[in-house]
Design an enzyme around this catalytic site. Structure first.
Site, PDB file in Angstrom:
ATOM      1  N   GLU A  71       0.824  -1.214   0.000  1.00 32.04           N
ATOM      2  CA  GLU A  71       0.000   0.000   0.000  1.00 32.04           C
ATOM      3  C   GLU A  71       0.856   1.261   0.000  1.00 32.04           C
ATOM      4  O   GLU A  71       1.700   1.453   0.879  1.00 32.04           O
ATOM      5  CB  GLU A  71      -0.927   0.018   1.223  1.00 32.04           C
ATOM      6  N   LYS A 245      -7.544  -0.572  11.102  1.00 33.20           N
ATOM      7  CA  LYS A 245      -6.896  -0.945   9.844  1.00 33.20           C
ATOM      8  C   LYS A 245      -5.625  -0.124   9.669  1.00 33.20           C
ATOM      9  O   LYS A 245      -4.574  -0.646   9.259  1.00 33.20           O
ATOM     10  CB  LYS A 245      -7.851  -0.722   8.678  1.00 33.20           C
ATOM     11  N   ASP A 261       3.450 -14.575  11.637  1.00 35.75           N
ATOM     12  CA  ASP A 261       2.092 -14.806  11.132  1.00 35.75           C
ATOM     13  C   ASP A 261       1.228 -13.563  11.353  1.00 35.75           C
ATOM     14  O   ASP A 261       0.665 -13.371  12.423  1.00 35.75           O
ATOM     15  CB  ASP A 261       1.483 -16.017  11.859  1.00 35.75           C
ATOM     16  N   HIS A 360      -2.240  10.494  -0.104  1.00 35.79           N
ATOM     17  CA  HIS A 360      -2.520   9.226  -0.784  1.00 35.79           C
ATOM     18  C   HIS A 360      -2.395   9.376  -2.293  1.00 35.79           C
ATOM     19  O   HIS A 360      -1.838   8.516  -2.968  1.00 35.79           O
ATOM     20  CB  HIS A 360      -3.925   8.747  -0.424  1.00 35.79           C
TER      21      HIS A 360
END
Length: 409
Positions: A71, A245, A261, A360
């Site tokens: 991202e 998130k 993991d 972004h």
């Protein structure tokens, strides 16, 4: 005798697929020796970019943090958050974390009173069985530490074994102990639904905090906006999901970079976020009483390891730990959480300030340049031109690339 698909080599699997020669060559070029033994039906390596957070200050010591993510802006946000925190005392922790993982033996339709009595009277035997199953763990001072029986409802109950896993994440070790202990209840095998570790990890809580000077975030009014935005994560589920998130943007990228993991870490984190019956943000932010600092805190379970698993087979994981200064397990956990809190701070500042879209879209411009076919130094040129456009898409990126190539011809 015809081989089954899983018995084929990676090259043989590739040759069985209905691919063009060009596509077959592409996949073949992306096959690796180490990865072929990590998963079933291996075909090729799927590479993700790794960036570096150059300086994160934790407990007075700086560390470099490798971050693996697809991202745009995640590494930039972490670096920005870490920079703001470093203008105070950086990030800090109060106590050592525990390397605890819980295993469960799940019972249904048993006489719960009799089972509870039986477990209480046989604890010493259960400890002995666990020790015999993993003697090397006990020799290191790790292994089974507690046994508890918990009734869930009239039909369901669970025997929980808390295991100190030491430097390893310990999933396989816990499952080995569970299978051994389950044998002591062979007379109840029809009432045992399963024996498996739990990734919830609430005995393995880790906490980090920071105190950022209000001037570092743009002044008192901006700090107040950050606090107001963070409060929505405590009262609105939809906002909390997005905020968490953003926290996992940082956490998961470092977990992945160290060969751990990330799915187990995220599952445990989300469960912990809902521990009070409603899903909430994992972080909290408030102004100090003197209003000179913005105080942030992040607590969640974190079960990871420094040994075993994919780490042993992934050279990049060991090299990334080297980049981080070969931290012990406690510091590694706290570095991971501090990275998540740094991402959280940067996101809160952006959203409560000028908005997150500008940053972004700047990063998205690079992606569009690559999609348009830009090569090497062309990428920066196309992205720079796109950044000055009011709106942009791939078609505009392709047009700009054409203009640059015509000009340079």
């Amino acid at each position: 005798m015809t081989k089954k698909f899983y018995q084929l080599t990676a090259e043989e699997r590739l040759n069985q697929l209905n691919l063009s020669a060009e596509d077959r060559a592409f996949f073949f070029e992306h096959q690796g020796k180490e990865s072929a033994h990590l998963i079933e039906n291996y075909l090729a390596d799927f590479a993700l970019p790794e960036g570096l957070l150059p300086a994160l200050l934790l407990d007075g010591q700086k560390s470099m943090i490798p971050m693996v993510t697809e991202e745009p802006s995640v590494v930039a946000a972490a670096s920005n958050g870490a920079r703001m925190a470093a203008l105070g005392s950086g990030f800090f922790s109060e106590k050592a974390s525990q390397a605890r993982l819980t295993g469960q033996i799940l019972f249904h339709d048993v006489d719960q009173k009799l089972l509870a009595k039986r477990i209480e009277e046989s604890k010493s035997r259960l400890f002995a069985i666990a020790k015999a199953a993993k003697p090397s763990m006990v020799a290191r001072g790790n292994g089974l530490k507690s046994v508890a029986y918990r009734v869930l409802d009239v039909r369901h109950s669970v025997l929980e074994l808390s295991v100190d896993t030491g430097k390893a994440m310990g999933a396989n070790a816990v499952n080995t102990i569970l299978e051994a202990v389950k044998g002591d209840f062979d007379d109840l095998k029809e009432q045992i639904a399963g024996a498996i570790l739990s990734n919830a990890g609430q005995e393995a809580l880790v906490s980090v905090s920071t105190k950022v000077p209000v001037d570092a975030v743009g002044g008192l009014k901006q700090a107040e906006k950050i606090v107001a935005l963070a409060e929505f994560g405590q009262v609105d589920v939809d906002r909390a999901v997005t905020e968490n998130k953003g926290i996992f943007n940082g956490i998961s990228s470092v977990v992945l970079a160290t060969g751990n993991d990330f799915r187990a870490v995220e599952a445990a984190g989300h469960a912990y976020a809902a521990r009070h019956g409603a899903y909430r943000s994992l972080s909290s932010w408030a102004l100090t009483d003197d209003q000179k600092y913005l105080a942030g805190q992040l607590t969640m379970p974190l079960n990871i390891g420094l040994l075993g698993g994919a780490m042993a087979a992934l050279p990049m994981a060991s090299k990334n730990l080297l980049l981080m200064g070969q931290p012990d397990l406690d510091r590694l956990k706290k570095l991971i959480l501090a990275t998540g809190l740094a991402n959280n701070l940067a996101a809160l500042k952006a959203v409560s300030g000028k908005g997150i879209q500008a940053g972004h879209m700047k990063m998205q411009a690079r992606t569009l340049a690559i999609q348009a076919g830009a090569q090497e130094d062309e990428i920066a040129k196309v992205a720079s031109r796109l950044a000055h456009e009011t709106t942009f898409d791939q078609a505009k990126a392709e047009r700009i690339l054409g203009e640059i190539r015509t000009h340079d011809a």
